[in-house]
Design a protein around this motif. Structure first.
Motif, short mmCIF file in Angstrom:
data_model
loop_
_atom_site.label_atom_id
_atom_site.label_comp_id
_atom_site.label_asym_id
_atom_site.label_seq_id
_atom_site.Cartn_x
_atom_site.Cartn_y
_atom_site.Cartn_z
N ILE A 10 0.85 -1.20 0.00
CA ILE A 10 0.00 0.00 0.00
C ILE A 10 0.88 1.25 0.00
CG2 ILE A 10 -1.77 1.30 1.27
CD1 ILE A 10 -2.70 -1.31 2.50
N ASP A 11 0.62 2.15 -0.92
CA ASP A 11 1.27 3.47 -0.98
C ASP A 11 2.79 3.39 -0.84
OD1 ASP A 11 -1.11 4.70 -1.44
OD2 ASP A 11 -1.33 5.57 0.54
N PHE A 12 3.44 2.86 -1.89
CA PHE A 12 4.90 2.96 -1.97
C PHE A 12 5.29 4.43 -1.86
CE2 PHE A 12 5.19 -1.04 -4.80
CZ PHE A 12 5.60 -1.82 -3.74
N HIS A 13 6.49 4.69 -1.35
CA HIS A 13 6.96 6.07 -1.26
C HIS A 13 7.07 6.70 -2.65
CE1 HIS A 13 8.56 9.50 0.81
NE2 HIS A 13 9.69 9.46 0.14
N GLN A 14 7.48 5.90 -3.62
CA GLN A 14 7.49 6.33 -5.02
C GLN A 14 6.92 5.21 -5.87
OE1 GLN A 14 8.25 9.26 -6.13
NE2 GLN A 14 9.26 10.17 -4.34
N HIS A 15 6.14 5.56 -6.89
CA HIS A 15 5.50 4.55 -7.73
C HIS A 15 6.51 3.68 -8.46
CE1 HIS A 15 1.21 6.42 -8.05
NE2 HIS A 15 1.76 6.69 -6.89
N GLN A 16 7.70 4.24 -8.75
CA GLN A 16 8.68 3.51 -9.56
C GLN A 16 9.18 2.25 -8.85
OE1 GLN A 16 10.36 7.01 -8.91
NE2 GLN A 16 12.32 6.44 -8.01
N ILE A 17 8.95 2.12 -7.55
CA ILE A 17 9.41 0.94 -6.81
C ILE A 17 8.79 -0.33 -7.40
CG2 ILE A 17 9.30 -0.22 -4.54
CD1 ILE A 17 9.67 2.55 -3.26
N GLN A 18 7.61 -0.22 -7.98
CA GLN A 18 7.00 -1.38 -8.64
C GLN A 18 7.94 -1.98 -9.68
OE1 GLN A 18 2.66 -0.72 -9.75
NE2 GLN A 18 3.23 1.33 -9.11
N GLY A 19 8.70 -1.12 -10.34
CA GLY A 19 9.61 -1.57 -11.39
C GLY A 19 10.87 -2.23 -10.86
N PHE A 20 11.08 -2.19 -9.55
CA PHE A 20 12.25 -2.85 -8.96
C PHE A 20 12.05 -4.35 -8.86
CE2 PHE A 20 13.65 1.10 -6.27
CZ PHE A 20 13.84 1.80 -7.45
N PHE A 21 10.81 -4.81 -9.02
CA PHE A 21 10.49 -6.24 -8.89
C PHE A 21 10.39 -6.88 -10.26
CE2 PHE A 21 8.87 -4.40 -4.97
CZ PHE A 21 9.15 -5.36 -4.01
#
Length: 320
Positions: A132-143
């Motif tokens: 829920i609510d990553f600090h930055q949306h780009q963290i999704q791309g780290f996976f």
């Protein structure tokens, strides 16, 4: 025997970081989350054992990775245990994704902690992540595995809509949260303002100016997290100095580190509304703190994932 999901019956495990939230999710879904033995050795090394058969099952592990670091290690061990017990699929349900602030190399010789966390979850054997609510949306791309990134905005907007606050202005606490704050203002039928600030050092913020009309208005400050509370208190004071009638604040993740409780309880805040992604013990609560539950949101996500339905209906942002 696999059910209609193709991943076998559901098994939900709750780590120790936020047992009340895990149990609430389990109650909504009609499943016990107390299916693992977790304890510490004398030297604080963590022991984990799944007490029920996990072979061929769709395993969901609920554990925020807030401090201390043992919470992260506990999650990794639970994932590893499920993988070695021949689970059909392992989903890490991480309401608060720790180390999310370290999401880029913005100065020489620093770690990118958010990417490291993602790598560890994948290496441990997670097939999917819900947060829920990553600090930055780009963290999704780290996976390199599927990520379901949920938003607390619907929980907050529902709450404030029911309060029916008149003359409401949603105030972005900084430029980075302007898009999110605009979404709140749109859904609440409120006007919009923004605080222009400079941050000279970590956990230190200097408010420079408020762009927008706040005099005589009720203000709402939304943010994704509150750590020591210094930034928020400065923002509240700046709004009150500029004639704001009442100031409300909302934050998904209540870290409430160090002097945060003292600062926030003494600040001229009408109400500080947070969610229970991180467990807040009774001794860290104060009079104008309101805690909303994200358990229904997580329970819906788990049910949709388990039955191979679309989770996108839960992705109402509040920032389009």
């Amino acid at each position: 025997m696999a059910d209609e999901s193709g991943h076998g019956p559901m098994l939900i495990l709750g780590g120790r970081a936020n047992r009340p939230l895990a149990r609430e999710v389990g109650e909504i879904l009609g499943h016990s989350v107390d299916s693992a033995t977790i304890r510490d050795f004398a030297d604080r090394e963590i022991f984990v054992r799944i007490d029920r058969n996990a072979r061929g099952r769709d395993v969901f592990i609920i554990q925020p990775t807030s401090a201390p670091a043992e919470n992260t290690m506990e999650l990794l061990l639970l994932i590893d245990a499920a993988r070695r017990a021949s689970a059909a699929r392992v989903t890490a349900v991480v309401p608060y994704f720790g180390y999310g602030r370290q999401d880029r190399k913005d100065q020489p010789r620093v770690a990118i902690g958010a990417k490291l966390m993602a790598n560890m979850l994948v290496a441990a054997g997670a097939d999917r992540v819900v947060s829920i609510d990553f600090h930055q949306h780009q963290i999704q791309g780290f996976f390199d595995i599927p990520v379901d990134h949920l938003y607390a905005a619907p929980v907050f907007t529902r709450y404030f809509r029911e309060k029916g606050i008149e003359d409401l202005v949603v105030v972005a606490p900084d430029v980075g949260s302007a898009k999110m704050a605009r979404g709140y203002s749109k859904r609440l039928g409120a006007s919009f303002a923004i605080i222009d600030k400079r941050r000279p050092a970590a956990n230190v913020a200097e408010v420079l100016n408020v762009v927008g009309e706040v005099d005589g208005k009720n203000c709402l400050l939304p943010d994704d997290m509150v750590d020591t509370g210094g930034t928020l208190v400065n923002a509240v004071k700046a709004l009150k100095d500029r004639g704001a009638k009442a100031v409300y604040a909302a934050a998904t993740h209540a870290l409430l580190s160090g002097p945060a409780v003292e600062r926030l309880s003494q600040a001229p805040l009408e109400e500080f509304v947070v969610t229970n992604t991180i467990h807040i013990p009774e001794e860290r609560r104060f009079d104008n703190l309101k805690v909303l539950s994200v358990a229904p949101l997580l329970a819906n996500a788990i049910q949709y994932i388990h039955s191979n339905e679309s989770v996108s209906q839960l992705f109402e942002l509040g920032d389009d």
